[in-house]
Design an enzyme around this catalytic site. Structure first.
Site, PDB file in Angstrom:
ATOM      1  N   GLY A  19       0.819  -1.210   0.000  1.00  0.00           N
ATOM      2  CA  GLY A  19       0.000   0.000   0.000  1.00  0.00           C
ATOM      3  C   GLY A  19       0.849   1.255   0.000  1.00  0.00           C
ATOM      4  O   GLY A  19       1.638   1.477   0.916  1.00  0.00           O
ATOM      5  N   GLY A  21      -0.362   4.276   0.184  1.00  0.00           N
ATOM      6  CA  GLY A  21      -1.218   5.368   0.666  1.00  0.00           C
ATOM      7  C   GLY A  21      -0.485   6.136   1.748  1.00  0.00           C
ATOM      8  O   GLY A  21       0.755   6.164   1.784  1.00  0.00           O
ATOM      9  N   PHE A  22      -1.239   6.730   2.648  1.00  0.00           N
ATOM     10  CA  PHE A  22      -0.619   7.582   3.669  1.00  0.00           C
ATOM     11  C   PHE A  22       0.299   6.801   4.598  1.00  0.00           C
ATOM     12  O   PHE A  22       1.405   7.236   4.910  1.00  0.00           O
ATOM     13  CB  PHE A  22      -1.711   8.295   4.478  1.00  0.00           C
ATOM     14  CG  PHE A  22      -2.372   9.392   3.697  1.00  0.00           C
ATOM     15  CD1 PHE A  22      -1.779  10.632   3.590  1.00  0.00           C
ATOM     16  CD2 PHE A  22      -3.573   9.177   3.046  1.00  0.00           C
ATOM     17  CE1 PHE A  22      -2.361  11.652   2.859  1.00  0.00           C
ATOM     18  CE2 PHE A  22      -4.177  10.184   2.312  1.00  0.00           C
ATOM     19  CZ  PHE A  22      -3.580  11.421   2.215  1.00  0.00           C
ATOM     20  N   GLY A  23      -0.167   5.629   5.049  1.00  0.00           N
ATOM     21  CA  GLY A  23       0.631   4.860   6.007  1.00  0.00           C
ATOM     22  C   GLY A  23       1.839   4.206   5.356  1.00  0.00           C
ATOM     23  O   GLY A  23       2.968   4.321   5.848  1.00  0.00           O
ATOM     24  N   VAL A  84      -1.996  -7.272  -4.381  1.00  0.00           N
ATOM     25  CA  VAL A  84      -1.679  -8.366  -3.447  1.00  0.00           C
ATOM     26  C   VAL A  84      -2.964  -9.161  -3.224  1.00  0.00           C
ATOM     27  O   VAL A  84      -3.969  -8.614  -2.763  1.00  0.00           O
ATOM     28  CB  VAL A  84      -1.125  -7.810  -2.119  1.00  0.00           C
ATOM     29  CG1 VAL A  84      -0.981  -8.922  -1.093  1.00  0.00           C
ATOM     30  CG2 VAL A  84       0.210  -7.127  -2.367  1.00  0.00           C
ATOM     31  N   GLU A 175     -18.526  17.830   2.803  1.00  0.00           N
ATOM     32  CA  GLU A 175     -17.693  18.490   1.788  1.00  0.00           C
ATOM     33  C   GLU A 175     -18.267  18.237   0.401  1.00  0.00           C
ATOM     34  O   GLU A 175     -18.317  19.124  -0.452  1.00  0.00           O
ATOM     35  CB  GLU A 175     -16.248  17.990   1.892  1.00  0.00           C
ATOM     36  CG  GLU A 175     -15.606  18.451   3.201  1.00  0.00           C
ATOM     37  CD  GLU A 175     -14.117  18.166   3.308  1.00  0.00           C
ATOM     38  OE1 GLU A 175     -13.651  17.235   2.643  1.00  0.00           O
ATOM     39  OE2 GLU A 175     -13.444  18.880   4.070  1.00  0.00           O
TER      40      GLU A 175
HETATM   41  C1  LIG Z   1     -13.203  10.648  -0.013  1.00  0.00           C
HETATM   42  C2  LIG Z   1     -12.342  10.583   1.205  1.00  0.00           C
HETATM   43  C3  LIG Z   1     -12.020  11.742   1.891  1.00  0.00           C
HETATM   44  C4  LIG Z   1     -11.206  11.689   3.005  1.00  0.00           C
HETATM   45  N1  LIG Z   1     -10.892  12.859   3.642  1.00  0.00           N
HETATM   46  C5  LIG Z   1     -10.056  12.834   4.698  1.00  0.00           C
HETATM   47  C6  LIG Z   1      -9.655  14.049   5.325  1.00  0.00           C
HETATM   48  O1  LIG Z   1     -10.085  15.137   4.923  1.00  0.00           O
HETATM   49  N2  LIG Z   1      -8.792  13.961   6.368  1.00  0.00           N
HETATM   50  C7  LIG Z   1      -8.303  12.767   6.820  1.00  0.00           C
HETATM   51  O2  LIG Z   1      -7.504  12.753   7.740  1.00  0.00           O
HETATM   52  N3  LIG Z   1      -8.660  11.614   6.259  1.00  0.00           N
HETATM   53  C8  LIG Z   1      -9.525  11.612   5.202  1.00  0.00           C
HETATM   54  N4  LIG Z   1      -9.902  10.443   4.611  1.00  0.00           N
HETATM   55  C9  LIG Z   1      -9.437   9.174   5.214  1.00  0.00           C
HETATM   56  C10 LIG Z   1      -8.032   8.863   4.742  1.00  0.00           C
HETATM   57  O3  LIG Z   1      -7.981   8.893   3.336  1.00  0.00           O
HETATM   58  C11 LIG Z   1      -7.610   7.498   5.242  1.00  0.00           C
HETATM   59  O4  LIG Z   1      -7.746   7.425   6.642  1.00  0.00           O
HETATM   60  C12 LIG Z   1      -6.163   7.204   4.868  1.00  0.00           C
HETATM   61  O5  LIG Z   1      -6.025   7.252   3.476  1.00  0.00           O
HETATM   62  C13 LIG Z   1      -5.732   5.838   5.396  1.00  0.00           C
HETATM   63  O6  LIG Z   1      -4.412   5.607   5.006  1.00  0.00           O
HETATM   64  P1  LIG Z   1      -3.923   4.136   4.671  1.00  0.00           P
HETATM   65  O7  LIG Z   1      -2.465   4.236   4.419  1.00  0.00           O
HETATM   66  O8  LIG Z   1      -4.412   3.186   5.701  1.00  0.00           O
HETATM   67  O9  LIG Z   1      -4.699   3.756   3.337  1.00  0.00           O
HETATM   68  P2  LIG Z   1      -4.749   4.515   1.908  1.00  0.00           P
HETATM   69  O10 LIG Z   1      -4.199   5.890   2.008  1.00  0.00           O
HETATM   70  O11 LIG Z   1      -6.155   4.366   1.438  1.00  0.00           O
HETATM   71  O12 LIG Z   1      -3.795   3.653   1.022  1.00  0.00           O
HETATM   72  C14 LIG Z   1      -4.037   2.315   0.729  1.00  0.00           C
HETATM   73  C15 LIG Z   1      -3.206   1.961  -0.499  1.00  0.00           C
HETATM   74  O13 LIG Z   1      -3.179   0.549  -0.624  1.00  0.00           O
HETATM   75  C16 LIG Z   1      -3.404   0.189  -1.969  1.00  0.00           C
HETATM   76  N5  LIG Z   1      -3.998  -1.152  -1.937  1.00  0.00           N
HETATM   77  C17 LIG Z   1      -5.135  -1.531  -1.330  1.00  0.00           C
HETATM   78  N6  LIG Z   1      -5.312  -2.856  -1.455  1.00  0.00           N
HETATM   79  C18 LIG Z   1      -4.268  -3.321  -2.168  1.00  0.00           C
HETATM   80  C19 LIG Z   1      -3.887  -4.616  -2.638  1.00  0.00           C
HETATM   81  N7  LIG Z   1      -4.627  -5.703  -2.363  1.00  0.00           N
HETATM   82  N8  LIG Z   1      -2.767  -4.746  -3.366  1.00  0.00           N
HETATM   83  C20 LIG Z   1      -2.007  -3.653  -3.656  1.00  0.00           C
HETATM   84  N9  LIG Z   1      -2.317  -2.393  -3.224  1.00  0.00           N
HETATM   85  C21 LIG Z   1      -3.425  -2.246  -2.486  1.00  0.00           C
HETATM   86  C22 LIG Z   1      -4.324   1.263  -2.511  1.00  0.00           C
HETATM   87  O14 LIG Z   1      -4.220   1.384  -3.914  1.00  0.00           O
HETATM   88  C23 LIG Z   1      -3.793   2.502  -1.783  1.00  0.00           C
HETATM   89  O15 LIG Z   1      -2.806   3.162  -2.524  1.00  0.00           O
HETATM   90  C24 LIG Z   1     -10.713  10.457   3.476  1.00  0.00           C
HETATM   91  C25 LIG Z   1     -11.031   9.280   2.787  1.00  0.00           C
HETATM   92  C26 LIG Z   1     -11.837   9.341   1.663  1.00  0.00           C
HETATM   93  C27 LIG Z   1     -12.162   8.086   0.911  1.00  0.00           C
END
Ligand SMILES: Cc1cc2nc3c(=O)[nH]c(=O)nc-3n(C[C@H](O)[C@H](O)[C@H](O)COP(=O)(O)OP(=O)(O)OC[C@H]3O[C@@H](n4cnc5c(N)ncnc54)[C@H](O)[C@@H]3O)c2cc1C
Length: 421
Positions: A19, A21-23, A84, A175
């Site tokens: 992933g 994403g942010f984490g 994955v 929003e």
């Molecule tokens: C529309 C929307 C608005 C939001 N607004 C806010 C906000 O204003 N402020 C705030 O703090 N939070 C906000 N959030 C919440 C925030 O986006 C999440 O809490 C944050 O992204 C979580 O981070 P993460 O790293 O867990 O997952 P993510 O940032 O979602 O990253 C997950 C990553 O894993 C990848 N992935 C997933 N499954 C697989 C797989 N099986 N194989 C390969 N890759 C995979 C995805 O493509 C993605 O890139 C919002 C969420 C959404 C949907």
């Protein structure tokens, strides 16, 4: 420890991060300086989800809130574009359709998926907002409803085309509702003058008795008034029960005719398959130890939306970007500590506050004891999001797009980029 360049895939890495994403990205950035890292994502970009609603409402281009992962990464980090499909915890392997990759340490950060609360009909009819594709699909759909409405003779069908229902009065729903109402205003004023689109409705449904539940009640009230001021019909205590093509039904029997239902009512931890299966808690999140390790598998860390961890008061940590980023950093540091034989540190979340915009120039923000509203909160929101966005080019373009919108009351990306649905 394995070392070497980052241009060719290897057979073994010190750490695999699932992933970007942010984490996951926060973790990979730290680990890549000290260990060999494989970052896997099904997309080749990092998506800035907090601004997805602006892509869906023609305020920003998709590329402006995304950044190619390879451009962000440096150090000893390799990127693999793959889905994955499974993690074999016992064999310590990450499995994709093409390969099985062993790991010494694993960080799971696959985020979450939309939670339709088991409402199959709603899942089939509603528009989700979890990634760039969904945002673009929604933008095309909204714009197409206006084109269709201009030539629709039947009054009831036309009204359904021009009724936009947003489900969920949390920050994303609020929003989204504000942004849809502003897009509607621009479309009516600039593109469809004289076409008689006075009957456009934007409806926000919230099951609870107030919007923005995690915020203080006074801020919820501010958001409610601001949305109503923009012409949004906010219906509190409204639970969606069913959806068909062209209408939604509330639990109390009320029916709303609409071709656009936007679902912003919740998420579930990613359904990524772990073998053997592990326990899942509230919102399908996986409980982790305070060090962010998966119980019984100390080499596996889970961060972000998928991780279930409670704060000192016993409340689950929110599914928000700052929590995910802090956990990504903490997991990376714990892995480095473990490699050096040092003790691991428990994760502590520093509460920074919450914000939500209600269209241009209005927002609410709760930062510690401070409650901000109106223009001041909007400026705080704007600065925070610009700082947060990755890449100088994106920051500049987004700032220009907002300035354009602010001064000219215009949303320039009013193009339909797909064929008829
Ligand atoms: C529309 C929307 C608005 C939001 N607004 C806010 C906000 O204003 N402020 C705030 O703090 N939070 C906000 N959030 C919440 C925030 O986006 C999440 O809490 C944050 O992204 C979580 O981070 P993460 O790293 O867990 O997952 P993510 O940032 O979602 O990253 C997950 C990553 O894993 C990848 N992935 C997933 N499954 C697989 C797989 N099986 N194989 C390969 N890759 C995979 C995805 O493509 C993605 O890139 C919002 C969420 C959404 C949907």
């Amino acid at each position: 420890m394995i070392s070497g360049g980052d241009t060719k895939p290897r057979t073994m890495y010190d750490v695999i991060v699932v992933g970007a994403g942010f984490g996951g990205l926060a973790a990979a950035k730290i680990l890549g300086k000290h260990a060999s890292v494989l970052l896997i994502d099904r997309h080749n970009y990092h998506c800035f989800t907090p601004l997805l609603y602006q892509v869906a409402t023609a305020g920003l281009e998709p590329e402006e809130i995304a950044q190619p992962v390879r451009r962000i990464l440096s150090g000893n980090t390799f990127f693999l574009l793959a889905e994955v499909t499974k993690v074999d915890l016992a064999a310590r392997k990450v499995i994709t359709p093409e390969r099985e990759i062993p790991y010494l340490y694993l960080i799971l950060a696959p985020g979450s998926v939309t939670n339709y609360f088991g409402l199959r009909s709603v899942e089939e009819q509603a528009f989700g907002l979890k990634d760039l594709q969904e945002a673009v699909v929604l933008r095309n759909h909204i714009l197409r409803q206006f084109e269709k409405a201009t030539v629709e003779g039947d009054e009831q069908s036309r009204a359904a085309m021009l009724t936009f229902v947003i489900v969920g009065g949390g920050p994303t729903g609020v929003e989204m509702a504000g942004a849809v109402s502003e897009l509607v205003a621009v479309l009516k004023r600039r593109d469809y003058r004289g076409v008689g689109l006075e009957d456009v409705r934007v409806i926000l449904l919230e099951a609870a008795d107030r919007l923005l539940l995690p915020f203080r009640p006074a801020l919820s009230d501010t958001a409610l008034q601001a949305l109503r001021g923009k012409g949004v019909e906010v219906v509190l205590g409204a639970k969606l029960a069913d959806a068909t093509r062209g209408s939604v039904q509330l639990a109390d029997g009320r029916v709303i005719h609409s071709h656009t239902v936007i679902w912003a009512a919740g998420v579930l931890g990613s359904p990524i398959q772990l073998e053997p299966e592990v326990l899942r808690r509230q919102s399908a999140r996986i409980p982790v130890q305070p060090t962010l390790q998966l119980p019984d598998y100390p080499e596996v860390y889970i961060v972000g939306d998928l991780a279930f961890l409670e704060d000192d008061q016993g409340s689950p940590l929110p599914m928000m970007a700052p929590v995910a980023m802090e956990q990504g950093k903490a997991a990376a540091e714990n892995i480095l500590n473990d490699m050096k034989g040092k003790s691991l540190q428990p994760f502590r979340h520093r509460k920074r506050g919450m914000m939500a915009t209600i269209g241009r120039t209005k927002a609410v923000a709760q930062i510690g004891f401070l409650s901000l509203r109106g223009f001041a909160a909007w400026v705080v929101w704007l600065v925070a999001h610009l700082m947060w966005l990755i890449g100088f080019r994106n920051k500049l373009i987004v700032l220009l797009a907002w300035a354009w919108d602010y001064f000219l009351y215009d949303r320039s990306i009013r193009v339909i980029t797909d064929d008829e649905e």
